[in-house]
Design an enzyme around this catalytic site. Structure first.
Site, PDB file in Angstrom:
ATOM      1  N   GLN A 100     -62.614 -11.750 -20.141  1.00 48.12           N
ATOM      2  CA  GLN A 100     -61.905 -10.818 -19.267  1.00 48.12           C
ATOM      3  C   GLN A 100     -62.800  -9.667 -18.810  1.00 48.12           C
ATOM      4  O   GLN A 100     -62.554  -9.080 -17.757  1.00 48.12           O
ATOM      5  CB  GLN A 100     -60.661 -10.282 -19.966  1.00 48.12           C
ATOM      6  CG  GLN A 100     -60.962  -9.435 -21.186  1.00 48.12           C
ATOM      7  CD  GLN A 100     -59.698  -9.007 -21.908  1.00 48.12           C
ATOM      8  OE1 GLN A 100     -58.611  -9.031 -21.348  1.00 48.12           O
ATOM      9  NE2 GLN A 100     -59.852  -8.610 -23.158  1.00 48.12           N
ATOM     10  N   HIS A 150     -61.477 -17.530 -16.575  1.00 51.49           N
ATOM     11  CA  HIS A 150     -61.625 -16.628 -17.718  1.00 51.49           C
ATOM     12  C   HIS A 150     -60.376 -16.603 -18.577  1.00 51.49           C
ATOM     13  O   HIS A 150     -59.270 -16.880 -18.130  1.00 51.49           O
ATOM     14  CB  HIS A 150     -61.993 -15.208 -17.272  1.00 51.49           C
ATOM     15  CG  HIS A 150     -60.815 -14.377 -16.848  1.00 51.49           C
ATOM     16  ND1 HIS A 150     -60.057 -13.642 -17.742  1.00 51.49           N
ATOM     17  CD2 HIS A 150     -60.271 -14.168 -15.637  1.00 51.49           C
ATOM     18  CE1 HIS A 150     -59.097 -13.021 -17.079  1.00 51.49           C
ATOM     19  NE2 HIS A 150     -59.206 -13.326 -15.800  1.00 51.49           N
ATOM     20  N   CYS A 151     -60.604 -16.278 -19.849  1.00 48.66           N
ATOM     21  CA  CYS A 151     -59.516 -15.984 -20.780  1.00 48.66           C
ATOM     22  C   CYS A 151     -59.862 -14.623 -21.382  1.00 48.66           C
ATOM     23  O   CYS A 151     -60.545 -13.829 -20.747  1.00 48.66           O
ATOM     24  CB  CYS A 151     -59.353 -17.096 -21.812  1.00 48.66           C
ATOM     25  SG  CYS A 151     -60.832 -17.481 -22.783  1.00 48.66           S
ATOM     26  N   ASN A 152     -59.402 -14.347 -22.567  1.00 48.54           N
ATOM     27  CA  ASN A 152     -59.699 -13.048 -23.148  1.00 48.54           C
ATOM     28  C   ASN A 152     -61.160 -12.939 -23.586  1.00 48.54           C
ATOM     29  O   ASN A 152     -61.833 -11.977 -23.248  1.00 48.54           O
ATOM     30  CB  ASN A 152     -58.754 -12.745 -24.309  1.00 48.54           C
ATOM     31  CG  ASN A 152     -57.322 -12.598 -23.838  1.00 48.54           C
ATOM     32  OD1 ASN A 152     -56.629 -13.603 -23.719  1.00 48.54           O
ATOM     33  ND2 ASN A 152     -56.880 -11.398 -23.535  1.00 48.54           N
TER      34      ASN A 152
END
Length: 168
Positions: free
Chosen positions: A38, A109-111
């Site tokens: 992120q 994206h993820c975290n």
């Protein structure tokens, strides 16, 4: 104070390095422009540097900061082994294909850029490029060594048969 406490107290986000990863085929054809956390998705300079036009956000609780500048698709996923990640592949793949058809650059994206986003990209490679799990995993791992899909996602990916679940 023990050393871990000192290290935690001395932690500064400014010392973290932003990282993004390109995923390409063995012939060098770009498939996914960037796979990241992120942090990269919230850094306009990084997004501009890599000419990102589309963002596939598979994080939980992460807002899309530049809706007036970029095309977003949010697929809220929990990074839990029992989350059925393969059920999200059709939506994620369609968004990536839409971006590619427009000659766009996609950021997935993820975290943390470790489990959900990498699983989505592996699923994309298996679905659209017809790669076997080991080949898709190896390509993504070579591009971003920090990937580590959770055990449930790994099992689902190993058992995933895109021909049975899509008509692409």
């Amino acid at each position: 104070m023990n050393s871990l406490t000192c290290e935690i107290n001395g932690f500064s986000k400014t010392r973290l390095k932003k990282q993004s990863t390109r995923v390409t085929t063995v012939t060098g054809r770009r498939l996914i422009e960037t796979l990241a956390s992120q942090d990269a998705a919230h850094d306009l300079d990084v997004l501009r540097k890599f000419k990102v036009t589309h963002v596939l956000n598979v994080a939980y609780g992460v807002a899309n900061p530049f809706p007036h500048l970029l095309h977003y698709r949010t697929v809220t996923l929990l990074d839990l082994p029992d989350t059925d990640i393969t059920s999200y592949f059709p939506e994620g793949c369609a968004f990536i294909e839409e971006a590619r058809a427009e000659e766009g650059v996609v950021l997935v994206h993820c975290n943390a850029g470790v489990s959900r986003s990498s699983s989505m990209v592996i699923g994309y490679l298996m679905t659209r490029e017809r790669l076997a799990f080991n080949d898709a995993f190896s390509q993504v791992k070579a591009a971003r060594p920090s990937i580590c899909p959770n055990p449930g996602f790994l099992l689902q990916l190993k058992n995933y048969n895109p021909q049975a679940s899509t008509s692409s």
